[in-house]
Write an enzyme that holds these catalytic residues in place. Structure first.
Site, PDB file in Angstrom:
ATOM      1  N   LYS A  63      -0.212   0.296  15.647  1.00 36.70           N
ATOM      2  CA  LYS A  63      -0.325   1.654  15.552  1.00 36.70           C
ATOM      3  C   LYS A  63      -1.419   2.102  16.585  1.00 36.70           C
ATOM      4  O   LYS A  63      -1.348   2.876  17.404  1.00 36.70           O
ATOM      5  CB  LYS A  63      -0.543   2.186  14.200  1.00 36.70           C
ATOM      6  CG  LYS A  63       0.733   2.290  13.374  1.00 36.70           C
ATOM      7  CD  LYS A  63       0.547   2.799  11.936  1.00 36.70           C
ATOM      8  CE  LYS A  63       1.973   2.546  11.354  1.00 36.70           C
ATOM      9  NZ  LYS A  63       1.580   2.732   9.733  1.00 36.70           N
ATOM     10  N   GLN A 105      -2.875   3.552   5.367  1.00 35.31           N
ATOM     11  CA  GLN A 105      -1.883   2.393   5.268  1.00 35.31           C
ATOM     12  C   GLN A 105      -1.408   2.097   3.898  1.00 35.31           C
ATOM     13  O   GLN A 105      -2.291   1.935   3.046  1.00 35.31           O
ATOM     14  CB  GLN A 105      -2.296   1.078   6.233  1.00 35.31           C
ATOM     15  CG  GLN A 105      -1.105   0.366   6.298  1.00 35.31           C
ATOM     16  CD  GLN A 105       0.186   0.700   7.038  1.00 35.31           C
ATOM     17  OE1 GLN A 105      -0.186   1.325   8.333  1.00 35.31           O
ATOM     18  NE2 GLN A 105       1.350   0.375   6.711  1.00 35.31           N
ATOM     19  N   ASP A 124       1.717  11.022   8.367  1.00 37.57           N
ATOM     20  CA  ASP A 124       2.436  10.597   7.835  1.00 37.57           C
ATOM     21  C   ASP A 124       3.446  11.412   6.994  1.00 37.57           C
ATOM     22  O   ASP A 124       4.592  11.122   6.642  1.00 37.57           O
ATOM     23  CB  ASP A 124       1.733   9.518   6.727  1.00 37.57           C
ATOM     24  CG  ASP A 124       2.103   8.092   7.058  1.00 37.57           C
ATOM     25  OD1 ASP A 124       2.895   7.932   7.795  1.00 37.57           O
ATOM     26  OD2 ASP A 124       1.484   7.149   6.465  1.00 37.57           O
TER      27      ASP A 124
END
Ligand code: NAD
Length: 286
Positions: free
Chosen positions: A52, A96, A119
């Protein structure tokens, strides 16, 4: 059978984002920024975070990675998120998953400013997505929708079976398909006679984490199969939830693993970060 090339499509999306980021910098002096937080030492998570970060840099997006050890407390993590919520350099914040067991994932996700929730896991964005309102969409199902669009796979009126009902993939996938006017069936590990559902499907999206669960004889002729699963075999090889060799004899379209849905996820994260920067500019220009 046509292979759905997620790698090539993701490269195209990354290039689209890079061009738009450059334009935003030149015309508005805005650099989109993303912070990724990694807690603990899960090797797969560390690999995802690293790619990422690299993809952000290649697209001209400012990127911060906060690596915390597994003993980090929930309070410390919430403090960090609060700081990032107030940091004007950051348009997006991504924690994450999975988090270590002593940290409550819901509390952490709810602490992220929904306007920075790239997200798409904050209940604010989940609710807006379900209501078919503008929202940050979870990157993996968002990437699958972009694949359908790119390969002209129509959804309206189609029978779609989603196998797996997680908050990260299955549920948001089903919502996006419902919004696209598909007839959606969602299966899970308690579903009786899975094949009776899949045999009636024009499209099957599978996200369960069980290697080769979906076989060719569970499909109707010409079905589209989207394999979200990423499983590492004892040999070290990556494989999907669909038995590729078996399914390919029946399918009209099929995603490979690796190189299918996986690469799309990062492309859509970059898209969401760019969107967050545009929205910030819109708010600040009012
Ligand atoms: P999860 O473990 O949270 O959920 C799995 C779901 O599958 C559950 O709803 C469970 O009931 C269902 N399931 C399990 N066994 C089943 C069976 N035999 N029949 C029917 N349903 C069954 O998993 P997740 O986070 O949704 O991830 C699923 C898979 O997708 C994993 O392989 C994961 O690595 C992969 N994944 C890939 C990406 C990507 O970027 N491509 C992103 C997220 C997850």
């Amino acid at each position: 059978m046509t292979l759905l090339d997620g790698k090539a499509l993701s490269d195209k999306i990354k290039e689209e984002v890079r061009v738009e980021v450059e334009k935003l910098k030149n015309e508005k002096n805005i650099t989109p920024g993303l912070a990724v937080v990694l807690v603990g030492d899960d090797a797969a998570s560390a690999t995802y975070v690293n790619s990422k970060h690299k993809s952000c840099e290649a697209a001209g997006i400012y990127s911060e990675v906060h690596t915390k050890d597994s003993s980090t407390t929930q309070e410390e993590l919430l403090e960090l998120i609060e700081k990032m919520n107030n940091d004007p350099k950051l348009d997006g914040i991504l924690v994450q998953l999975p988090l270590p067991k002593h940290i409550d994932t819901t509390t952490v996700l709810e602490a992220i400013n929904p306007l920075k929730d790239v997200d798409g896991f904050h209940p604010y964005n989940v609710g807006r997505m379900v209501s078919n309102l503008d929202a940050f969409l979870p990157a993996t199902p968002f990437g699958v929708m972009r694949m359908f669009e790119e390969y002209n796979i129509g959804l309206s009126g189609k029978n779609v079976v989603v196998i797996g009902s997680s908050d990260i993939v299955g549920k948001p996938m089903a919502s996006l398909l419902i919004n696209a006017k598909a007839t959606v069936t969602v299966c899970n590990s308690r579903t009786k006679d899975l094949a009776s559902h899949t045999k009636a499907a024009d499209i099957v999206v599978i996200a369960v984490g069980v290697p080769h669960l979906l076989k060719g004889d569970m499909l109707k002729e010409g079905a589209v199969v989207i394999d979200v699963g990423i499983n590492r075999l004892d040999t070290g090889k990556l494989t999907g939830d669909a038995d590729f060799e078996d399914c390919k004899t029946k399918c009209s379209f099929l995603t490979p693993v690796p190189g299918g849905v996986g690469p799309m996820t990062i492309g859509m994260l970059l898209k969401n970060t760019l969107k967050a920067a545009y929205l910030r500019d819109k708010r600040e220009s009012k």
